[in-house]
Scaffold this active site. Structure first.
Site, PDB file in Angstrom:
ATOM      1  N   HIS A  67       0.843  -1.212   0.000  1.00 55.53           N
ATOM      2  CA  HIS A  67       0.000   0.000   0.000  1.00 55.53           C
ATOM      3  C   HIS A  67       0.873   1.254   0.000  1.00 55.53           C
ATOM      4  O   HIS A  67       0.662   2.179  -0.791  1.00 55.53           O
ATOM      5  CB  HIS A  67      -0.896  -0.038   1.248  1.00 55.53           C
ATOM      6  N   GLU A  68       1.885   1.288   0.885  1.00 56.30           N
ATOM      7  CA  GLU A  68       2.751   2.461   0.987  1.00 56.30           C
ATOM      8  C   GLU A  68       3.711   2.575  -0.193  1.00 56.30           C
ATOM      9  O   GLU A  68       4.006   3.672  -0.656  1.00 56.30           O
ATOM     10  CB  GLU A  68       3.536   2.415   2.306  1.00 56.30           C
ATOM     11  N   HIS A  71       2.034   4.327  -2.987  1.00 53.39           N
ATOM     12  CA  HIS A  71       2.109   5.785  -2.813  1.00 53.39           C
ATOM     13  C   HIS A  71       3.463   6.310  -3.287  1.00 53.39           C
ATOM     14  O   HIS A  71       3.546   7.305  -4.019  1.00 53.39           O
ATOM     15  CB  HIS A  71       1.940   6.146  -1.336  1.00 53.39           C
TER      16      HIS A  71
END
Length: 376
Positions: A67-68, A71
């Site tokens: 998820h990170e 980003h």
């Protein structure tokens, strides 16, 4: 974020784990091994439950990291610098070296994480669909599907500091053409979301689960507080944008020589000054910390003539040093609640200091300036 453990690099980005993330990982493994898997698929040995629980817990932490990383990769693709990724109790945090320069960049960067989580949820669902049931592997896949789906959907809730709050900010920024107005609206949405979760959590402690209700309330409290803090930081950054340190600092402040004792300093400097904090300088003229009125007053009267100022300064936190022509945005890298935020040195000579009062003044002036521009 302090108290972190380095985990290496992913796509060139340093990855760290806060101690709370390790605690959550252990809690997930225990929950899976002791409750979730035995209830879903009874009849296996405890060793089998624990092996699957550990593997599932690691896969879930990997999904948080993915998820990170999403980003970070999209931010880098859009031309932003990426500092690091930190996993912690509420998931993760990707530190960007700068703010998005356009609504499209912010939208793409913010949406990347939740979309990655939803993508992982889809993969887990497909795995569950093709695996034989009832099996431990199918149950683990179902759990990963549920958690990643919740992670993706929750992060899309429209309130800062969640990813959905940043998506909302990007949309409003593009709609209004005013980043500051979008800041305020996204912050208000985050505060409303946080207080709503707090209320639901408090009701939840009475209606369904004490532990779940407290967790939801704490999560709401974090969102509400973070929304307000994020607005403060953005407002401060906007107020300092385009300014130099020399335009913020207090020039030529009264200083405290490190070799003086407290009694001498009080008589020669402090009692004749309007300052409440004094940069300390060594005999060479180099900054050597600071002392405040409170620190000086805390020294017992009978010890003031034998207590050197330099001794008191050594007990305080180090004071950052900036140059007069440095960008004032650098002040935000310092603890803004400190009495003395930075000392300003030019050609080896202390020429100014920046206090919390200086920042408060410059931000008040910026707010008045924006109001005047809006009405003209």
């Amino acid at each position: 974020m302090k108290q972190t453990l380095p985990l290496g690099r992913v796509a060139g980005v340093p990855v760290r784990a806060h101690w709370s993330a390790l605690g959550i990982a252990v809690l997930i493994v225990v929950l899976l091994g002791e409750t979730v898997l035995p209830q879903a698929v009874p009849g296996h040995s405890q060793r089998q439950y624990w092996l699957v629980a550990v593997a599932t817990g690691l896969l879930f932490m990997a999904s948080l990291l993915t998820h990170e990383v999403a980003h970070a990769l999209v931010a880098r693709w859009r031309g932003l610098t990426v500092g690091s990724i930190t996993l912690w109790i509420l998931g993760g945090y990707t530190e960007l070296g700068e703010e998005a320069k356009s609504p499209r960049t912010e939208l793409a960067t913010a949406a990347a994480g939740p979309l990655a989580s939803l993508g992982i949820a889809a993969v887990a669902f497909l795995a569950y669909a093709v695996l034989p049931k009832p099996t431990l592997a199918a149950s683990a896949a179902a759990w990963l599907f549920t958690m990643n789906l919740l992670l993706g959907v929750f992060n899309l809730l429209p309130g800062a500091p969640l990813d959905g709050g940043r998506v909302l900010h990007a949309v409003l920024w593009g709609w209004f053409g005013d980043a500051a107005r979008a800041d305020r609206t996204a912050s208000q949405a985050g505060y409303l979301l946080g207080t709503t979760l707090i209320s639901l959590g408090l009701f939840g402690t009475l209606l369904w689960s004490w532990l779940g209700g407290v967790w939801l309330a704490l999560l709401g409290w974090y969102i509400a507080v973070s929304a307000r803090q994020e607005l403060t930081v953005k407002t401060t950054r906007a107020g300092l944008r385009g300014l130099l340190v020399r335009e913020v600092m207090t020039p030529s402040p009264d200083v405290a020589p490190a070799w003086m004792d407290v009694e001498q300093l009080a008589q020669k400097v402090v009692l004749n000054s309007r300052q409440t904090v004094f940069p300390v300088v060594a005999f060479s003229g180099d900054p050597a910390g600071y002392v405040s009125l409170d620190t000086l007053a805390s020294v017992r009267p009978d010890l003031r003539s034998t207590t050197q100022v330099g001794t008191l300064a050594a007990k305080q936190r180090p004071v950052p040093t900036l140059a007069p022509d440095d960008d004032a945005i650098l002040l935000l890298q310092q603890p803004t609640r400190a009495q003395l935020i930075a000392v300003v040195v030019d050609s080896g000579r202390l020429v100014g200091m920046v206090t919390g009062a200086d920042l408060h003044r410059i931000l008040g002036q910026a707010a008045l300036r924006r109001s005047a521009d809006a009405t003209s």
